[in-house]
Scaffold this motif. Structure first.
Motif, PDB file in Angstrom:
ATOM      1  N   ASP A 371       0.815  -1.219   0.000  1.00 46.52           N
ATOM      2  CA  ASP A 371       0.000   0.000   0.000  1.00 46.52           C
ATOM      3  C   ASP A 371       0.845   1.264   0.000  1.00 46.52           C
ATOM      4  O   ASP A 371       0.417   2.303  -0.519  1.00 46.52           O
ATOM      5  CB  ASP A 371      -0.934   0.007   1.220  1.00 46.52           C
ATOM      6  CG  ASP A 371      -2.043  -1.026   1.101  1.00 46.52           C
ATOM      7  OD1 ASP A 371      -2.134  -1.662   0.034  1.00 46.52           O
ATOM      8  OD2 ASP A 371      -2.810  -1.196   2.065  1.00 46.52           O
ATOM      9  N   PHE A 372       2.052   1.203   0.579  1.00 49.84           N
ATOM     10  CA  PHE A 372       2.884   2.408   0.639  1.00 49.84           C
ATOM     11  C   PHE A 372       3.407   2.809  -0.746  1.00 49.84           C
ATOM     12  O   PHE A 372       3.975   3.887  -0.910  1.00 49.84           O
ATOM     13  CB  PHE A 372       4.062   2.220   1.603  1.00 49.84           C
ATOM     14  CG  PHE A 372       4.898   0.996   1.331  1.00 49.84           C
ATOM     15  CD1 PHE A 372       5.911   1.030   0.394  1.00 49.84           C
ATOM     16  CD2 PHE A 372       4.664  -0.184   2.017  1.00 49.84           C
ATOM     17  CE1 PHE A 372       6.683  -0.081   0.141  1.00 49.84           C
ATOM     18  CE2 PHE A 372       5.436  -1.309   1.765  1.00 49.84           C
ATOM     19  CZ  PHE A 372       6.448  -1.258   0.832  1.00 49.84           C
ATOM     20  N   LEU A 373       3.194   1.960  -1.747  1.00 56.11           N
ATOM     21  CA  LEU A 373       3.567   2.288  -3.120  1.00 56.11           C
ATOM     22  C   LEU A 373       2.380   2.758  -3.952  1.00 56.11           C
ATOM     23  O   LEU A 373       2.523   3.011  -5.149  1.00 56.11           O
ATOM     24  CB  LEU A 373       4.208   1.074  -3.806  1.00 56.11           C
ATOM     25  CG  LEU A 373       5.489   0.513  -3.180  1.00 56.11           C
ATOM     26  CD1 LEU A 373       5.971  -0.693  -3.972  1.00 56.11           C
ATOM     27  CD2 LEU A 373       6.572   1.577  -3.109  1.00 56.11           C
ATOM     28  N   SER A 374       1.232   2.889  -3.324  1.00 55.28           N
ATOM     29  CA  SER A 374       0.017   3.205  -4.077  1.00 55.28           C
ATOM     30  C   SER A 374      -0.011   4.631  -4.600  1.00 55.28           C
ATOM     31  O   SER A 374      -0.720   4.923  -5.568  1.00 55.28           O
ATOM     32  CB  SER A 374      -1.220   2.968  -3.198  1.00 55.28           C
ATOM     33  OG  SER A 374      -1.203   3.830  -2.065  1.00 55.28           O
ATOM     34  N   SER A 375       0.746   5.545  -3.970  1.00 54.20           N
ATOM     35  CA  SER A 375       0.671   6.963  -4.339  1.00 54.20           C
ATOM     36  C   SER A 375       2.012   7.516  -4.803  1.00 54.20           C
ATOM     37  O   SER A 375       2.287   8.702  -4.665  1.00 54.20           O
ATOM     38  CB  SER A 375       0.142   7.779  -3.151  1.00 54.20           C
ATOM     39  OG  SER A 375      -1.125   7.299  -2.735  1.00 54.20           O
ATOM     40  N   ILE A 376       2.858   6.651  -5.359  1.00 51.20           N
ATOM     41  CA  ILE A 376       4.147   7.100  -5.888  1.00 51.20           C
ATOM     42  C   ILE A 376       3.906   7.931  -7.149  1.00 51.20           C
ATOM     43  O   ILE A 376       3.278   7.472  -8.099  1.00 51.20           O
ATOM     44  CB  ILE A 376       5.065   5.903  -6.207  1.00 51.20           C
ATOM     45  CG1 ILE A 376       5.399   5.146  -4.917  1.00 51.20           C
ATOM     46  CG2 ILE A 376       6.333   6.373  -6.908  1.00 51.20           C
ATOM     47  CD1 ILE A 376       6.162   5.957  -3.895  1.00 51.20           C
ATOM     48  N   GLU A 377       4.403   9.160  -7.130  1.00 54.46           N
ATOM     49  CA  GLU A 377       4.258  10.056  -8.273  1.00 54.46           C
ATOM     50  C   GLU A 377       5.566  10.272  -9.034  1.00 54.46           C
ATOM     51  O   GLU A 377       5.551  10.753 -10.168  1.00 54.46           O
ATOM     52  CB  GLU A 377       3.714  11.406  -7.801  1.00 54.46           C
ATOM     53  CG  GLU A 377       2.321  11.316  -7.215  1.00 54.46           C
ATOM     54  CD  GLU A 377       1.807  12.638  -6.674  1.00 54.46           C
ATOM     55  OE1 GLU A 377       0.607  12.716  -6.348  1.00 54.46           O
ATOM     56  OE2 GLU A 377       2.614  13.584  -6.563  1.00 54.46           O
ATOM     57  N   LEU A 378       6.677   9.902  -8.399  1.00 55.35           N
ATOM     58  CA  LEU A 378       7.975  10.044  -9.045  1.00 55.35           C
ATOM     59  C   LEU A 378       8.798   8.795  -8.743  1.00 55.35           C
ATOM     60  O   LEU A 378       9.109   8.505  -7.590  1.00 55.35           O
ATOM     61  CB  LEU A 378       8.700  11.294  -8.541  1.00 55.35           C
ATOM     62  CG  LEU A 378      10.113  11.545  -9.079  1.00 55.35           C
ATOM     63  CD1 LEU A 378      10.109  11.641 -10.590  1.00 55.35           C
ATOM     64  CD2 LEU A 378      10.723  12.810  -8.459  1.00 55.35           C
ATOM     65  N   LEU A 379       9.129   8.053  -9.787  1.00 56.01           N
ATOM     66  CA  LEU A 379       9.946   6.842  -9.670  1.00 56.01           C
ATOM     67  C   LEU A 379      11.316   7.119 -10.258  1.00 56.01           C
ATOM     68  O   LEU A 379      11.440   7.607 -11.380  1.00 56.01           O
ATOM     69  CB  LEU A 379       9.286   5.680 -10.414  1.00 56.01           C
ATOM     70  CG  LEU A 379      10.151   4.430 -10.632  1.00 56.01           C
ATOM     71  CD1 LEU A 379      10.437   3.744  -9.295  1.00 56.01           C
ATOM     72  CD2 LEU A 379       9.486   3.458 -11.599  1.00 56.01           C
TER      73      LEU A 379
END
Length: 648
Positions: A371-379
């Protein structure tokens, strides 16, 4: 910092400078073990309007009291508003690209664009991106007509500057070029497009990291400042009895918005150094710094043999890759607050995650959710060439878990979640930055298939020169016929075992002192098993799983003539970089990914006394699907001739 886009608009970049930075000239703090970094363009000296707000926290008075952790307060918001002053009008009038892309009503998001991305309806254009060089610009068909009317973002060699906006550089032209490279990286990233840098020279890697780190800080800062302003509006409305504003969609499902994937802990140190380069001192603090240095540096009293060795003993690229702590299992949360950078923050309470693919995957499998990867906007994926030498499946696993709908709510206020998050469309706005020393089919496939950014994407291209080899050595490139990439491993193995190897075994010269270099680990196991089944053939093995004792025995047996063949995996050479003596015949089961490995292996026979070029034989087995590897060895011009040959 305002960057001229060349089309009449400017982009405001915020650095991690505290609110009063414009009133006091403060010296930037850098980690002790990091080299002093050149400051980026002075136009970046704008106000740090970032005060920490947790998406999951309400705007009640009790919540606002948690200012010790950097949580936003009304007074802090006023400070930000006062210090912004001159910038606020500029932000609104310049049509901020962050808001237009990542805002609740993203202008880049539409059903037509999403379908175009899913159908891979990309139109490609060649462009020049300043010091990044030539590149292929991927634009959606729906945007092609508009893109043709706009001027390309960075077609000049450098961004024009005035006397007061000059970068503080060292006196010589080399650093001028690197500073211009940073500007061009920032200019490209400010368009919100994905960026894939297919070749990162050693002398510019850290400067590129610093530019990307500044972009990441700018991203987090703008996001947090928007949350802060909306918190202030909601609190003001609640106190005055006015209706609560409805246009406050400013968050994702969880707090982390930047993910940085790295191969080793030493690279986490370099990225933390890059991130903290743009923080002011002495008021700014880096919390848990001692713990970070302890866990991510070398143990007390340990000596780095790569740095302690005399120059030239180890290749420069090997030293840069493996100096420091090379543990490949780690994960680190970084929380940005108003007056500090907090390391080792809990994942759901941090802004930036730095991790190795292995460490992150272990965490996901242990918790049974991502879940902590659900809102990644910059990879950001750094050193992809090193990651391909580890386990590429870990990268694919992490990418597949990005921007999925979370399994739990994590106490989020759904009224403040951006609509495109709720619609499950976050992957279409995520910006990705990929850095590699060279291209492989795996990295190109990741770029082609996993990057869905509707804003478009940019892939740099470069021309390769033939690698130097000892003069007089005869290089025999052997092409085998293969019409399908799925059949390529079987066709290669069949050609090697039925045509190439029998001829080698019949030769009195080539049946001894022969090293076989095998790039793929799967092919390595296959060839090793074949040698075990072949009667009368003595061989030794050097693989990434060989112990120090096994390596010593294999090298001595091969050099002493007790073993006629030596099987070497590319991963072994990547991690160990031993010089192998006793080689007279060299067979490349496939071209190596690292072009310098080809040069090194061909130079090893001459470590022995009395060896002439005519004493050395070299065969390279390849197919048309080895184009990328061959290009780095034979050069961009030479590879075409090799591929056009008729298979023997």
């Amino acid at each position: 910092m305002a960057i001229d886009r060349g089309n009449g608009t400017t982009t405001q970049l915020l650095t991690l400078i505290n609110v009063s930075a414009t009133k006091a000239r403060k010296r930037k703090w850098i980690l002790d073990d990091a080299r002093p970094s050149e400051k980026l363009n002075k136009r970046r000296n704008v106000h740090f309007g970032e005060v920490q707000v947790n998406e999951q926290e309400s705007t009640s008075p009790e919540t606002q009291k948690e200012n010790t952790e950097g949580i936003a307060t009304i007074d802090a918001a006023k400070d930000v508003q006062e210090t912004e002053g001159d910038d606020e009008t500029a932000d609104e009038s310049s049509a901020d690209l962050y808001e237009s892309h990542f805002g609740p009503n993203s202008s880049d998001m539409s059903e037509m664009k999403r379908q175009a991305v899913e159908n891979r309806s990309w139109k490609t254009h060649r462009a020049l991106y300043g010091k990044l060089g030539g590149a292929v610009d991927y634009v959606l068909e729906a945007e092609e007509s508009m893109a043709e009317k706009r001027e390309k973002p960075a077609v000049t060699d450098a961004i024009p500057t005035t006397a007061n906006e000059t970068v503080e550089r060292q006196a010589h032209a080399f650093h001028e070029k690197l500073a211009a490279l940073q500007d061009d990286v920032l200019t490209t990233l400010s368009s919100n497009k994905d960026l894939y840098v297919t070749r990162t020279p050693l002398d510019s890697q850290q400067l590129i990291r610093e530019a990307i780190a500044l972009h990441a800080l700018n991203h987090v800062t703008k996001k947090r400042r928007r949350i802060l302003k909306n918190n202030e509006r909601i609190t003001h409305a609640t106190k005055s009895g006015a209706p609560v504003p409805e246009d406050v969609q400013d968050q994702g499902f969880t707090r982390p918005s930047v993910l940085i994937l790295l191969p080793f802990r030493s690279f986490a140190q370099r990225w933390i150094s890059a991130l903290t380069t743009h923080t002011p001192s002495p008021s700014f603090q880096v919390e848990n710094r001692s713990r970070f240095e302890s866990e991510y540096g070398l143990p007390p009293g340990a000596v780095d043999k790569l740095l302690a060795a005399e120059p030239g003993i180890y290749p420069k690229d090997h030293v840069e890759m493996f100096k420091g702590n090379v543990d490949d299992s780690f994960r680190l949360g970084v929380k940005l607050t108003r007056k500090s950078v907090k390391l080792f923050a809990e994942f759901y309470g941090c802004d930036i995650i730095l991790a190795s693919p292995l460490g992150l995957r272990m965490s996901i499998e242990k918790e049974k959710n991502a879940d902590f990867l659900s809102s990644i906007e910059l990879l950001i994926v750094d050193q992809m060439d090193a990651l391909t030498m580890q386990n590429w499946e870990h990268i694919q696993f992490i990418i597949s878990d990005l921007n999925k709908l979370p399994k739990e709510s994590h106490d989020v206020d759904f009224s403040r979640i951006k609509p495109w998050y709720l619609d499950g469309h976050a992957a279409f706005l995520r910006q990705s930055v990929l850095l590699s020393a060279y291209e492989t089919p795996e990295t190109r496939a990741l770029f082609n298939n996993s990057l869905l950014n509707v804003a478009g994407k940019v892939r740099t291209v470069c021309r390769w020169r033939p690698v130097p080899v000892p003069e007089g050595v005869d290089q025999n490139f052997v092409l085998f016929d293969c019409s399908s990439p799925k059949d390529e491993p079987d066709k290669r193995f069949q050609h090697f075992t039925t045509q190439m190897l029998p001829g080698v075994l019949k030769s009195a010269v080539q049946s001894t002192n022969t090293a076989i270099f095998i790039p793929s680990s799967f092919d390595f196991i296959r060839v090793q098993n074949h040698f075990r089944k072949t009667a009368g053939v003595s061989f030794a093995v050097l693989s990434e799983y060989s112990s120090n004792q096994d390596i010593s025995r294999a090298r001595q047996a091969f050099f002493g003539g007790k073993k006629s063949f030596l099987l070497i995996s590319e991963r072994f050479h990547f991690f160990r970089r031993y010089k192998i003596r006793g080689i007279r015949n060299l067979i490349f089961y496939g071209p190596p990914d690292h072009p310098q490995f080809y040069t090194e292996l061909l130079s090893y026979p001459f470590l022995d006394d009395g060896v002439e070029p005519s004493d050395v034989t070299c065969k390279i087995l390849y197919s048309q699907y080895d184009y990328m590897r061959l290009e780095r060895i034979a050069g961009t011009e030479g590879v075409s001739e090799l591929i056009k040959r008729s298979a023997v």
